[in-house]
Design an enzyme around this catalytic site. Structure first.
Site, PDB file in Angstrom:
ATOM      1  N   PHE A   1       2.025  -7.780  -0.848  1.00 17.37           N
ATOM      2  CA  PHE A   1       1.679  -6.489  -0.257  1.00 17.37           C
ATOM      3  C   PHE A   1       1.425  -6.636   1.241  1.00 17.37           C
ATOM      4  O   PHE A   1       0.679  -7.497   1.681  1.00 17.37           O
ATOM      5  CB  PHE A   1       0.422  -5.937  -0.952  1.00 17.37           C
ATOM      6  CG  PHE A   1      -0.054  -4.633  -0.381  1.00 17.37           C
ATOM      7  CD1 PHE A   1       0.700  -3.476  -0.510  1.00 17.37           C
ATOM      8  CD2 PHE A   1      -1.263  -4.560   0.308  1.00 17.37           C
ATOM      9  CE1 PHE A   1       0.263  -2.273   0.028  1.00 17.37           C
ATOM     10  CE2 PHE A   1      -1.719  -3.357   0.840  1.00 17.37           C
ATOM     11  CZ  PHE A   1      -0.944  -2.216   0.699  1.00 17.37           C
ATOM     12  N   GLN A   2       2.079  -5.795   2.004  1.00 18.42           N
ATOM     13  CA  GLN A   2       1.995  -5.774   3.466  1.00 18.42           C
ATOM     14  C   GLN A   2       2.370  -7.123   4.079  1.00 18.42           C
ATOM     15  O   GLN A   2       1.825  -7.526   5.116  1.00 18.42           O
ATOM     16  CB  GLN A   2       0.611  -5.319   3.935  1.00 18.42           C
ATOM     17  CG  GLN A   2       0.364  -3.837   3.660  1.00 18.42           C
ATOM     18  CD  GLN A   2      -0.835  -3.269   4.373  1.00 18.42           C
ATOM     19  OE1 GLN A   2      -1.794  -3.973   4.683  1.00 18.42           O
ATOM     20  NE2 GLN A   2      -0.805  -1.967   4.635  1.00 18.42           N
TER      21      GLN A   2
ATOM     22  N   MET B   1      16.391  13.809  30.858  1.00 20.04           N
ATOM     23  CA  MET B   1      17.417  12.881  31.321  1.00 20.04           C
ATOM     24  C   MET B   1      18.621  12.892  30.388  1.00 20.04           C
ATOM     25  O   MET B   1      19.769  12.758  30.843  1.00 20.04           O
ATOM     26  CB  MET B   1      16.841  11.472  31.444  1.00 20.04           C
ATOM     27  CG  MET B   1      17.731  10.511  32.223  1.00 20.04           C
ATOM     28  SD  MET B   1      17.988  11.012  33.947  1.00 20.04           S
ATOM     29  CE  MET B   1      16.505  10.370  34.725  1.00 20.04           C
TER      30      MET B   1
END
Length: 596
Positions: free
Chosen positions: A123-124, A492
């Site tokens: 996890f993560q 731009m």
């Protein structure tokens, strides 16, 4: 005994998390920017009772990195970031790349899953080291608590020495919990023998000053390396310009190293630089590049860049010399130290310039300058963006002012119309061109300079990318001013679509902008709106007087273009000027077909 006193007393057996906190203090860190998460909670726990470190809770990890960049750029000190594993680290990548491109010293500490989980898709979890390897000056994965003190101190040395840049330290959670012996900055033995060269070669310096003395049309081309070398380098640049009588121009990142009020200042060069700077660069016979890397926004068409000049290139990064443009004389060294040695060499040899040739060169430059390339048509009913920056400058120039920007037309207008007398007052994203940079950068600048006037000049599109950091400014009582040039377009992008893509405005108009005044109030700040030139001055003065975060919605003309402009792939003497661009059809028929 408090927690921080305990850390100091038990230097031989402290946790990895406590080592991080202790190392930051020993390195002189006072402020860090971050966002907590599971894999970095031990470090946050160690921070809890440490009064010497002020942590700024941002609203997104990208905001943390840009805030650290603003802090670093305005102080010369390294910015420090603390984020968790997985998305915490990946969200920080944009700011890490930005810091690498613009040579900003930054330490990014990331949490990582426990060492036994690395590679299991935990996890993560993400491969932070693999992801950041190409976008850092150096990175570390700490696998052993015994290595942590050395790595922490080594990272600061690498980030701040030579050409500055970001260093990532990825620390698994079990290493943060592990106990080990802490060593201070003077006690650790670095594994990397990193000692960048700062003193230039005396022989090449002698060769360089001799060439400059013979020049008939010299130019000093300066970049962010002069600012990174410290305030003394900017003083030496002014002295060297006086000695040689040479005109001075600068990259976007170098603005402020040479005072804009000096008669030798030509303004910024490059794609949206001044007519005099670009033509002087094209026609010079000796160019002295100091702390600049010959970026494509500056050089234009490489085979037509300063075609008749001899080039002297001074840079602390040896890989930059000759990388994009061949140098006749390459001097590796710190910009300040090399300038000091060049001044000494000039005086020792009693060198002088060709006065008649230099006078003729300045006569030509003054003729180019008379073109007034930043001129624009005034409007009595609508606010021109150029006018807005002019008035902002006039009303803030006598304050202790720091300017950050987002990216786009407003950034170029700010560079053209806001005049800088000192270094470290201009914070912008140059190399990466990161939309959303300016607002969190302003947070970092204000943290470093709490009593200063800090203004982010933004665009309505760019500023929304990190708008949530207004919440950070409110939480920490940071009275930053967000001055938005609101034209309802990605300006731009629209300009290039108009000039080079047959006026096909593909997805560049913002049809559902927020009410920026109400948005400021919703966050707990103050909002202003100006729609007419006559009300601009009074509202800017009121904005300055407010001691809270401000969003200023400056409604400007919607289809104004930023000129002069060197079209991509063209030489410095092939600029499109504003008056030429008014005949839009001829530009598209002539230049557009060749450039698309």
């Amino acid at each position: 005994m408090t927690a921080h006193q305990t850390i100091e007393a038990e230097t031989t057996t402290i946790s990895g998390a406590e080592m991080v906190v202790r190392a930051l203090i020993d390195q002189g860190v006072e402020v860090l920017f971050g966002y907590p998460g599971g894999a970095v909670l031990p470090i946050y726990d160690a921070l809890f009772s440490e009064p010497r470190l002020q942590h700024v809770l941002v609203r997104h990890e990208q905001g943390a990195t840009h805030a650290a960049e603003g802090y670093a750029r305005s102080t010369g000190k390294p910015g420090v970031v603390l984020v968790t594993s997985g998305p915490g680290a990946t969200n920080a990548v944009t700011g890490i790349v930005d810091a690498l491109m613009d040579s900003i010293p930054m330490i990014v500490i990331t949490g990582q899953v426990a060492t036994h989980l690395i590679g299991t898709d935990a996890f993560q979890e993400c491969d932070t080291i693999g992801i950041t390897r190409p976008c850092t000056k150096h990175n570390y994965l700490v696998k052993d608590i015994a290595d942590l003190p050395r790595i922490l101190h080594e990272a600061f040395h690498i980030a701040t020495s030579g050409r500055p840049g970001p260093v990532v330290i990825d620390i698994p959670k079990d290493v943060q919990f592990a106990k080990g012996a802490y060593q201070g900055p003077t006690e650790v033995k670095h594994a990397h023998n990193y000692a960048p060269r700062t003193k230039g070669d005396p022989g090449k310096i002698a060769e360089a000053v001799a060439l400059i003395a013979k020049a008939r049309k010299p130019i000093l081309y300066t970049g962010g390396g002069v600012i990174n070398a410290g305030p003394r380098a900017a003083e030496l640049l002014r002295e060297f310009a006086e000695l040689t009588g040479a005109p001075v121009t600068s990259t976007l990142m170098g603005l402020g190293a040479f005072p804009a009020s000096d008669s030798k200042w030509l303004g910024m060069l490059g794609m949206h630089g001044s007519f005099e700077a670009n033509n002087a660069m094209h026609d010079c016979d000796v160019m002295v590049a100091i702390g600049a890397r010959f970026d494509d926004r500056v050089t234009g068409r490489l085979d037509a860049f300063a075609p008749t000049s001899r080039k002297i290139h001074i840079d602390v990064d040896p890989s930059s010399i000759g990388k994009n443009v061949r140098a006749d004389i390459g001097i590796v060294g710190d910009a300040g130290q090399v300038l000091e040695d060049m001044i000494a060499a000039w005086k020792q040899r009693n060198l002088s310039v060709d006065a008649a040739a230099l006078k003729a060169w300045w006569t030509q430059i003054d003729a180019w300058r008379a073109r007034n390339s930043f001129a624009y048509r005034p409007d009595t009913k609508l606010i021109k963006p150029q006018y807005a920056i002019e008035r902002l400058y006039e009303l803030t120039k006598d304050h202790d002012t720091y300017i950050t920007t987002e990216v786009g037309q407003h950034q170029m207008w700010a560079a053209q119309f806001y005049k800088f007398e000192k270094p470290n007052r201009w914070m912008t994203s140059g190399g990466l061109g990161t939309m959303g940079y300016g607002l969190p950068a302003a947070v970092g600048v204000q943290m470093a300079h709490p009593d200063a006037l800090v203004i982010d000049i933004g665009g309505d599109a760019s500023v929304q990318m990190t708008m949530q950091e207004i919440s950070t400014a409110v939480q920490y009582d940071l009275p930053i001013k967000i001055f938005i040039l609101n034209n309802e377009w990605m300006g731009m992008v629209r300009q290039w679509q108009q000039l080079l893509h047959g006026e096909r405005y593909s997805h560049s108009y913002s049809s559902s902008l927020p009410d920026f005044v109400k948005l400021a109030e919703a966050y707990g700040g103050v909002g202003f709106r100006a729609e007419h030139p006559d009300e601009l001055d009074d509202k800017i003065r009121e904005m300055i007087s407010v001691k809270k975060p401000v969003i200023f919605d400056c409604r400007v003309t919607k289809e104004e273009n930023c000129f002069p402009m060197i079209p991509s792939g063209k030489a410095h003497n092939e600029m499109i000027m504003a008056e030429e661009a008014r005949d839009l059809g001829s530009i598209i028929d002539d230049a557009g077909k060749r450039l698309v």
